[in-house]
Design an enzyme around this catalytic site. Structure first.
Site, PDB file in Angstrom:
ATOM      1  N   SER A  87      -1.709  -1.331   4.703  1.00  0.00           N
ATOM      2  CA  SER A  87      -1.794  -0.522   4.430  1.00  0.00           C
ATOM      3  C   SER A  87      -2.294   0.190   3.832  1.00  0.00           C
ATOM      4  O   SER A  87      -1.419   1.165   2.797  1.00  0.00           O
ATOM      5  CB  SER A  87      -0.673   0.728   4.321  1.00  0.00           C
ATOM      6  OG  SER A  87      -0.726   2.004   5.213  1.00  0.00           O
ATOM      7  N   LEU A  88      -3.619  -0.230   3.112  1.00  0.00           N
ATOM      8  CA  LEU A  88      -4.352  -0.046   1.504  1.00  0.00           C
ATOM      9  C   LEU A  88      -6.247   0.120   2.152  1.00  0.00           C
ATOM     10  O   LEU A  88      -6.719  -0.844   3.118  1.00  0.00           O
ATOM     11  CB  LEU A  88      -4.267  -1.273   0.318  1.00  0.00           C
ATOM     12  CG  LEU A  88      -3.611  -2.985   1.029  1.00  0.00           C
ATOM     13  CD1 LEU A  88      -5.842  -2.449   0.558  1.00  0.00           C
ATOM     14  CD2 LEU A  88      -3.427  -3.696   0.521  1.00  0.00           C
ATOM     15  N   TYR A 131     -17.523   9.953   5.425  1.00  0.00           N
ATOM     16  CA  TYR A 131     -16.560   9.062   5.065  1.00  0.00           C
ATOM     17  C   TYR A 131     -17.541   7.822   4.673  1.00  0.00           C
ATOM     18  O   TYR A 131     -18.005   6.736   5.148  1.00  0.00           O
ATOM     19  CB  TYR A 131     -15.576   8.519   7.007  1.00  0.00           C
ATOM     20  CG  TYR A 131     -15.060   7.563   6.402  1.00  0.00           C
ATOM     21  CD1 TYR A 131     -13.769   7.844   5.577  1.00  0.00           C
ATOM     22  CD2 TYR A 131     -15.322   6.026   6.423  1.00  0.00           C
ATOM     23  CE1 TYR A 131     -12.549   7.572   6.110  1.00  0.00           C
ATOM     24  CE2 TYR A 131     -14.017   5.343   7.164  1.00  0.00           C
ATOM     25  CZ  TYR A 131     -12.542   6.004   6.934  1.00  0.00           C
ATOM     26  OH  TYR A 131     -11.606   4.789   6.660  1.00  0.00           O
ATOM     27  N   LYS A 173     -13.988  -0.622   7.570  1.00  0.00           N
ATOM     28  CA  LYS A 173     -13.347  -0.507   8.515  1.00  0.00           C
ATOM     29  C   LYS A 173     -13.783  -1.404   9.796  1.00  0.00           C
ATOM     30  O   LYS A 173     -13.008  -1.802  10.446  1.00  0.00           O
ATOM     31  CB  LYS A 173     -13.070   1.069   8.850  1.00  0.00           C
ATOM     32  CG  LYS A 173     -12.267   1.731   8.202  1.00  0.00           C
ATOM     33  CD  LYS A 173     -10.791   1.036   7.601  1.00  0.00           C
ATOM     34  CE  LYS A 173      -9.693   2.033   7.548  1.00  0.00           C
ATOM     35  NZ  LYS A 173      -8.745   1.426   6.492  1.00  0.00           N
ATOM     36  N   GLY A 232       1.027  -1.160  -0.087  1.00  0.00           N
ATOM     37  CA  GLY A 232       0.536   0.030   0.322  1.00  0.00           C
ATOM     38  C   GLY A 232       0.606   0.886  -0.230  1.00  0.00           C
ATOM     39  O   GLY A 232       0.760   2.199   0.728  1.00  0.00           O
ATOM     40  N   ARG A 256      -2.723  10.664  -0.298  1.00  0.00           N
ATOM     41  CA  ARG A 256      -3.857  10.690  -1.648  1.00  0.00           C
ATOM     42  C   ARG A 256      -5.110  10.025  -0.857  1.00  0.00           C
ATOM     43  O   ARG A 256      -6.346  10.449  -1.739  1.00  0.00           O
ATOM     44  CB  ARG A 256      -2.270   9.882  -2.659  1.00  0.00           C
ATOM     45  CG  ARG A 256      -3.387   9.893  -3.857  1.00  0.00           C
ATOM     46  CD  ARG A 256      -2.876   9.016  -4.637  1.00  0.00           C
ATOM     47  NE  ARG A 256      -1.052   9.024  -5.318  1.00  0.00           N
ATOM     48  CZ  ARG A 256      -1.036   9.482  -6.755  1.00  0.00           C
ATOM     49  NH1 ARG A 256      -2.283   9.745  -7.306  1.00  0.00           N
ATOM     50  NH2 ARG A 256      -0.054  10.406  -6.660  1.00  0.00           N
ATOM     51  N   ALA A 257      -4.719   9.141  -0.602  1.00  0.00           N
ATOM     52  CA  ALA A 257      -6.393   8.066  -1.036  1.00  0.00           C
ATOM     53  C   ALA A 257      -7.388   9.175   0.234  1.00  0.00           C
ATOM     54  O   ALA A 257      -8.456   9.298  -0.189  1.00  0.00           O
ATOM     55  CB  ALA A 257      -6.608   7.177   0.764  1.00  0.00           C
ATOM     56  N   TYR A 272      -9.707   3.317  11.078  1.00  0.00           N
ATOM     57  CA  TYR A 272     -10.033   4.540  11.369  1.00  0.00           C
ATOM     58  C   TYR A 272     -11.543   4.566  12.213  1.00  0.00           C
ATOM     59  O   TYR A 272     -12.193   3.510  11.597  1.00  0.00           O
ATOM     60  CB  TYR A 272     -10.212   5.237   9.925  1.00  0.00           C
ATOM     61  CG  TYR A 272     -11.161   6.370  10.118  1.00  0.00           C
ATOM     62  CD1 TYR A 272     -10.415   6.863  10.725  1.00  0.00           C
ATOM     63  CD2 TYR A 272     -12.329   6.893   9.713  1.00  0.00           C
ATOM     64  CE1 TYR A 272     -10.192   8.724  10.586  1.00  0.00           C
ATOM     65  CE2 TYR A 272     -12.330   8.903   9.803  1.00  0.00           C
ATOM     66  CZ  TYR A 272     -11.376   9.208  10.822  1.00  0.00           C
ATOM     67  OH  TYR A 272     -11.836  10.411  10.743  1.00  0.00           O
ATOM     68  N   ASP A 289      -2.693  -5.781  -7.069  1.00  0.00           N
ATOM     69  CA  ASP A 289      -3.728  -5.697  -6.721  1.00  0.00           C
ATOM     70  C   ASP A 289      -4.749  -6.888  -5.075  1.00  0.00           C
ATOM     71  O   ASP A 289      -5.062  -7.848  -6.117  1.00  0.00           O
ATOM     72  CB  ASP A 289      -4.606  -5.805  -7.959  1.00  0.00           C
ATOM     73  CG  ASP A 289      -5.679  -5.134  -8.439  1.00  0.00           C
ATOM     74  OD1 ASP A 289      -6.396  -5.178  -6.806  1.00  0.00           O
ATOM     75  OD2 ASP A 289      -6.387  -4.218  -8.943  1.00  0.00           O
TER      76      ASP A 289
END
Ligand code: NAD
Length: 302
Positions: A126-127, A188, A196, A15, A229-230, A178, A79
């Protein structure tokens, strides 16, 4: 002196697409602690990342404490929405950003990493991805919702399932989550809050199952907002950061490195008895039950 020492450990961090996100910060801190770093980058952005790296775009962020630049041993296109080659739809295979890459499904990447590095010690997830993240949950399509869950939550199950056998005993895994899993964060959307929540529940079940099966640990960090960026795709990350700073107990900026330092602890042997846990690294924002910058708190002043 008590130190986090990861010398001799191999870490696969999935990620990383630039130097702005939590994945990059974690990889860098793990490298600082002596780990060998292997990177997994989302297939359609591999070329962009590699070109930027070659053109020294990340050199400032790569600086380690001794002045040298953080480096990785190898980068794999990944991916994490696909587990086996049979899962990849034809239009994705033929997409111009995928066509020059091969072997990017989770099972294939695990085989490649094993062939190139043997067993590894650390795995970082981490994605996240939700195509309809800007839509409220109530307006999210079934397709968008399932896609968010697939890319952002099932991807962890897939990684643990395929990398479990190549993780050394006492190996450690980490995912990023999160607090929208537990509390309502309006906006969100697209099923990211649901993803999540799934991820956090899965952390516990996977910690039990993989703890018994492979003797590895699995934890998550629930991080505060960061302008990655995400996060920019959500559409109001600046407001989330401002709100957190105004209302958290510590009232300060949250640096990616602070999350990365906690990650290094959880991924090291110092946390050898910690598994299935969600550690909040958010300046304490999650404990608050009242917005301290709310206008309604001024009702008795004036
Ligand atoms: P980021 O953009 O640096 O990282 C997300 C990465 O996921 C990108 O590199 C993207 O290319 C990759 N990705 C997307 N779909 C993928 C797929 N199908 N397969 C493989 N990779 C894929 O942003 P970030 O905010 O650092 O995100 C990292 C993690 O931190 C995510 O799980 C995110 O939800 C979590 N997190 C972020 C924040 C925040 O405010 N930024 C807060 C809490 C948790």
């Amino acid at each position: 002196m008590l130190d986090i020492n990861l010398k001799g450990k191999k870490a696969f961090v999935v990620g990383i697409g630039d130097d702005q996100g939590y994945g990059f910060a974690i990889a860098k801190v793990l490298a600082e602690a002596g780990a060998e770093i292997i990177i997994g980058t989302w297939t359609p952005i591999v070329n962009i990342f590699e070109t930027a790296w070659k053109n020294k775009k990340f050199d400032n962020s790569r600086k380690l404490k001794d002045g040298s630049l953080f480096n990785y041993s190898k980068l794999y296109a990944v991916d994490a929405s696909f587990d086996t080659p049979q899962d990849v739809p034809q239009e994705i295979k033929e997409n111009k950003r995928y066509v020059e890459h091969s072997g990017y499904t989770v099972s294939e990447v695990a085989k490649k990493v094993e062939k190139d590095f043997g067993k590894i010690d650390i795995l970082v997830h981490s994605l996240a991805n939700a195509p309809e993240v800007t839509k409220n949950l109530i307006d999210t399509s079934r397709k968008g919702y399932l896609s968010a869950i697939g890319a952002s939550a099932y991807s962890l199950i897939s990684l643990i399932s395929h990398f479990g056998p190549i993780l050394n005993e006492n190996g450690s895994c980490l995912a990023l989550t999160y607090m929208a899993s537990l509390k309502v964060i309006p906006g969100y959307g697209g099923g990211m809050s649901s993803a999540k929540a799934s991820l956090e529940s899965d952390i516990r079940t996977l910690a039990y199952e993989a703890g018994r099966k492979y003797k590895i640990r699995i934890n998550a960090i629930s991080a505060g907002p960061l302008k990655s960026r995400a996060a920019k795709a959500i559409g109001f990350i600046d407001e989330m950061i401002n709100y957190s700073k105004a209302n958290s107990p510590l009232q300060k900026d949250l640096e990616a490195e602070e999350v990365a330092n906690s990650a290094a602890f959880l991924l090291s042997d110092l946390a050898s008895a910690v598994t299935g846990d969600i550690l909040y690294v958010d300046n304490g924002m999650n404990i608050m039950g009242m917005a301290m910058d709310s206008n309604s708190l001024n009702r008795n002043k004036s």
